[in-house]
Design an enzyme around this catalytic site. Structure first.
Site: not given
Ligand code: 4NP
Length: 173
Positions: A18, A21, A23-25, A136
């Site tokens: 993702c 790294n 939340c989703r992955s 997201d």
């Molecule tokens: P992820 O979520 O890609 O599922 O881990 C996010 C984590 C951080 C950010 C965006 C999405 N950010 O903008 O910092």
């Protein structure tokens, strides 16, 4: 040729990707690992996750994602965020990305289009694929995290079912 019941020495290497790294992955990694363990297929797999961005490298999973995972009986407490690298393109057999930005960012590292066959949108395997992207949840509320959990749970199972068929896997006795 003599067929063996033993799992192969070379694992099937799976990477979930993702942006951050956190939340989703990490959730996809934990859910898929749990499903693999439930099916007693853990000897066949190497499973990891990473993010295309570097901002959260070294951090734990997002507190809200950890809470959601815990509610469903999974722990993300041991997760440490890492960044996807060009070397990962060569190393992993199947790279599942959460959204189209992740897809572009990963494919951008594949300068000679050598590895694009192993990079797929995760939700291509979702029985209810919607727009083929895992939303997201980072900037939204708790319900976004629950939604991600539902998507990830059914899609990871569908991916495992496909791999079991593709590699003709069976539980080690
Ligand atoms: P992820 O979520 O890609 O599922 O881990 C996010 C984590 C951080 C950010 C965006 C999405 N950010 O903008 O910092």
């Amino acid at each position: 040729m003599i067929m063996s019941d033993q799992p192969p020495t070379d694992p099937i290497r799976i990477q979930f990707v993702c942006l951050g790294n956190i939340c989703r992955s990490p959730l996809a990694e934990a859910v898929f690992r749990d499903q693999v363990e439930q099916a007693e297929l853990e000897d066949y797999f190497e499973i990891d996750s990473s993010g295309t961005g570097r901002w959260h490298v070294g951090e734990n999973a997002d507190r809200r994602m950890r809470q959601t995972a815990r509610k469903h009986g999974l722990s993300l407490e041991d997760h440490t965020a890492s960044q996807f690298s060009r070397e990962d393109l060569a190393r992993y057999d199947h790279i599942f990305v959460m959204d189209k930005n992740n897809l572009n960012d990963v494919l951008h590292l594949d300068e000679n289009d050598t590895y694009n066959g192993k990079v797929r949108l995760f939700r291509e395997f979702d029985p209810e694929p919607g727009n083929f992207q895992v939303p997201d949840p980072y900037h939204g509320g708790q319900e976004g995290f629950e939604n991600v959990y539902s998507i990830v749970e059914r899609t990871a199972q569908s991916i495992l079912d496909r791999l079991v068929e593709e590699y003709d896997l069976s539980a080690s006795s």
